[in-house]
Design an enzyme around this catalytic site. Structure first.
Site, PDB file in Angstrom:
ATOM      1  N   ARG A  81     -28.576 -41.071 -22.577  1.00  0.00           N
ATOM      2  CA  ARG A  81     -27.576 -41.948 -23.184  1.00  0.00           C
ATOM      3  C   ARG A  81     -26.977 -43.322 -22.301  1.00  0.00           C
ATOM      4  O   ARG A  81     -27.290 -43.109 -20.860  1.00  0.00           O
ATOM      5  CB  ARG A  81     -25.960 -41.113 -23.355  1.00  0.00           C
ATOM      6  CG  ARG A  81     -25.098 -41.932 -24.086  1.00  0.00           C
ATOM      7  CD  ARG A  81     -23.938 -41.025 -24.403  1.00  0.00           C
ATOM      8  NE  ARG A  81     -23.015 -41.627 -25.097  1.00  0.00           N
ATOM      9  CZ  ARG A  81     -21.466 -41.615 -24.951  1.00  0.00           C
ATOM     10  NH1 ARG A  81     -21.196 -40.889 -23.854  1.00  0.00           N
ATOM     11  NH2 ARG A  81     -20.703 -42.287 -25.580  1.00  0.00           N
ATOM     12  N   HIS A  82     -26.586 -44.214 -22.738  1.00  0.00           N
ATOM     13  CA  HIS A  82     -26.209 -45.412 -21.867  1.00  0.00           C
ATOM     14  C   HIS A  82     -25.103 -45.054 -21.168  1.00  0.00           C
ATOM     15  O   HIS A  82     -24.537 -44.031 -21.414  1.00  0.00           O
ATOM     16  CB  HIS A  82     -25.885 -46.360 -23.003  1.00  0.00           C
ATOM     17  CG  HIS A  82     -24.929 -46.180 -24.025  1.00  0.00           C
ATOM     18  ND1 HIS A  82     -23.438 -46.293 -23.583  1.00  0.00           N
ATOM     19  CD2 HIS A  82     -24.909 -45.696 -25.196  1.00  0.00           C
ATOM     20  CE1 HIS A  82     -22.688 -45.606 -24.625  1.00  0.00           C
ATOM     21  NE2 HIS A  82     -23.619 -45.301 -25.598  1.00  0.00           N
ATOM     22  N   GLY A  83     -24.831 -45.715 -20.083  1.00  0.00           N
ATOM     23  CA  GLY A  83     -23.565 -45.724 -19.170  1.00  0.00           C
ATOM     24  C   GLY A  83     -22.309 -45.854 -19.902  1.00  0.00           C
ATOM     25  O   GLY A  83     -22.093 -46.499 -20.944  1.00  0.00           O
TER      26      GLY A  83
END
Ligand SMILES: *[C@@H]1O[C@H](CO)[C@@H](O)[C@H](O)[C@H]1NC(C)=O
Ligand SMILES: *[C@@H]1O[C@H](CO)[C@@H](O)[C@H](O)[C@H]1NC(C)=O
Ligand SMILES: *[C@@H]1O[C@H](CO)[C@@H](O)[C@H](O)[C@H]1NC(C)=O
Ligand SMILES: *[C@@H]1O[C@H](CO)[C@@H](O)[C@H](O)[C@H]1NC(C)=O
Ligand SMILES: *[C@@H]1O[C@H](CO)[C@@H](O)[C@H](O)[C@H]1NC(C)=O
Ligand SMILES: *[C@@H]1O[C@H](CO)[C@@H](O)[C@H](O)[C@H]1NC(C)=O
Ligand SMILES: *[C@@H]1O[C@H](CO)[C@@H](O)[C@H](O)[C@H]1NC(C)=O
Length: 462
Positions: A81-83
């Site tokens: 997942r993106h940060g």
């Protein structure tokens, strides 16, 4: 499922018991809100891996528990997942509205209220719309370095330089930026300059939920698909939280809507995730309130992305097959004496990418459905997005050759080994790849994205 839950609990026990000093410090750490472990998909990665608050690059290879010393990694797929990111425009508008009510209507002498009124400004604006923040850049840089230390023979400078590491991302800015940050972690670690490493943008794979017509029509755009969530928001547990918040602000109960309570919760979560501050907004909740807020959000994820509707997970069939095709290819290349062409695949997407896939694979499945009326009964549920899907959450599959064609597949969630649900105890630890393929045989033979996502399945008599 049971094995999984058990392992998970034991792991938590190990963390809290082995590092009691660390644990005590955390409890007393005034910078960490007491409710930080209930932030669902807005939680920090450090909350699910507390040792990282001491050393953000800490890795422990012995958690991998290889069946024998001769096991060697031959392929790794990471779905990440993106940060950490800014709130969406929709959430920012609600925060602004709530902020006005607090500034205009709240009275009281509490120090935190004074602090909000005199020393906190509404710094979120609608332009921020979900973009990656600096902390999110760091999330991915640090993750890539840790993974390279955990799997040094695969995530290696040589494999990167020779094109054996492939990057795929969702087109969303926060994902592309996360992918760049992941790569930057590696190039900085190995001091590689003046070389660009490509990534492919692939929304069919990483944003399948937008492309699956049946899911879009029957769940995403269909309010009745989440009616349990609406019922819970109007139910007694949530009403009690609203009243407590109104009392703490000394305003009429009728002034505090569910959206406002959610906005305060988000303010506390975002101030912490983005700036690592324990903001005065957090003081509006006690732990019981936070658990109710967490449940409301889990309930939504359950019905929108999880077990609530079959199509939620079926939408990820395309990603499921992609993962297994890659594992099959690596396995057969290794078997036939060739070098594995894609040693590592890094795929960056969303919580909405990971949760349907975890669901399809059968992880975090409780005996009972999450509903608006069983909040108490679900207090020991395994379906807790706070533990599953913080920022930079990652599901990693590592394929091992343990000699003589004995292939094993180890799944890790957020860098911790997990057990595929539905395997016998004997198979469960470091399972054979063939047992995994057998476990998912029905899905491997079917689970066709086009067919599953059609609104009206062709029936035999037409
Ligand atoms: C690493 O993990 C192993 C197995 O879980 C554990 O026994 C050991 O204490 C850990 N080492 C450190 C430094 O945390
Ligand atoms: C809240 O404050 C606004 C602005 O001062 C005022 O117009 C409104 O009547 C207040 N609402 C309540 C319920 O006190
Ligand atoms: C006001 O905010 C600043 C910066 O966030 C902080 O350093 C300071 O301690 C705060 N002052 C009070 C009285 O809370
Ligand atoms: C990624 O996001 C960070 C933080 O918002 C920003 O400073 C940086 O410019 C972005 N990088 C790219 C390549 O867009
Ligand atoms: C298959 O993988 C094992 C483990 O890395 C390695 O020893 C072996 O050489 C590989 N086979 C080929 C043909 O690359
Ligand atoms: C779920 O149900 C099974 C079968 O009834 C039971 O053995 C198991 O203990 C239950 N698990 C939980 C977590 O309640
Ligand atoms: C909660 O669980 C108990 C025992 O399993 C059961 O008797 C009860 O009906 C459940 N309540 C709800 C609201 O589901």
């Amino acid at each position: 499922m049971l094995t999984f839950h058990w392992k998970f609990t034991v792991f938590h026990f190990l963390i809290t018991s082995c590092c009691s000093l660390n644990h005590v410090n955390r409890e007393e750490n005034p910078d960490i809100p007491a409710i930080a472990k209930y932030f669902n998909t807005k939680g920090r990665y450090e909350e699910v891996n507390p040792q990282l608050t001491e050393d953000i690059l800490a890795v422990n290879r012995s958690v991998l528990q290889l069946p024998s010393a001769q096991c060697q990694e031959i392929h790794l797929t990471a779905i990440i997942r993106h940060g950490t990111r800014y709130p969406s425009t929709n959430h920012i508008k609600k925060m602004q509205k709530l902020y006005k009510v607090v500034m205009n209507n709240a009275s009281g002498e509490q120090s935190w209220l004074h602090e909000i009124k005199t020393n906190w400004t509404m710094w979120y604006n609608e332009d921020m719309d979900g973009r990656l923040v600096q902390k999110g850049v760091q999330d991915h840089k640090h993750l890539s370095i840790r993974l390279s230390r955990l799997f040094p023979s695969l995530i290696s400078e040589e494999n990167l330089q020779s094109g054996h590491i492939k990057f795929i991302t969702s087109s969303k800015h926060r994902c592309v930026n996360s992918t760049l940050s992941f790569k930057a972690g590696l190039t900085e670690e190995w001091d590689i300059k003046d070389t660009e490493f490509d990534h492919a943008v692939n929304d069919a794979l990483m944003r399948f939920f937008d492309k699956c017509t049946k899911f879009v029509e029957e769940v995403d755009n269909n309010p009745s698909a989440v009616e349990e969530v609406d019922r819970f928001k109007q139910g007694p547990e949530m009403r009690r939280v609203q009243e407590k918040i109104a009392d703490r602000l000394s305003v009429l109960h009728s002034l505090i809507t569910h959206d406002m309570v959610e906005a305060v919760f988000h303010l506390c979560a975002y101030e912490f995730a983005i700036k690592t501050v324990n903001s005065p907004w957090c003081r509006l909740f006690d732990e019981d309130d936070a658990k109710v807020m967490e449940y409301a959000s889990d309930l939504r994820e359950f019905w929108k992305r999880g077990y609530g509707h079959d199509i939620n997970s079926k939408a990820s069939c395309i990603l499921f097959h992609d993962v297994f095709n890659r594992l099959d290819k690596a396995a057969s290349e290794n078997k036939s004496g060739q070098q594995v062409t894609e040693a590592v695949t890094v795929q960056v997407g969303h919580a909405d990418t990971l949760l349907p896939l975890l669901t399809l694979l059968g992880f975090f499945k409780d005996n009972n459905t999450l509903t608006s009326t069983n909040y108490i009964n679900q207090s020991e549920r395994s379906f807790r997005t706070s533990l599953m899907l913080p920022y930079a959450a990652n599901l990693v599959f590592v394929l091992y050759d343990c000699g003589g064609g004995d292939l094993r597949l180890q799944p890790l969630l957020n860098e911790k080994p997990v057990t595929f649900p539905g395997l016998t105890d004997q198979q469960a630890s470091m399972p054979r790849y063939q047992d995994i393929r057998e476990r998912y045989r029905v899905l491997l033979q079917g689970c066709d994205f086009e067919t599953e996502c059609q609104l009206f399945k062709p029936s035999a008599d037409i």
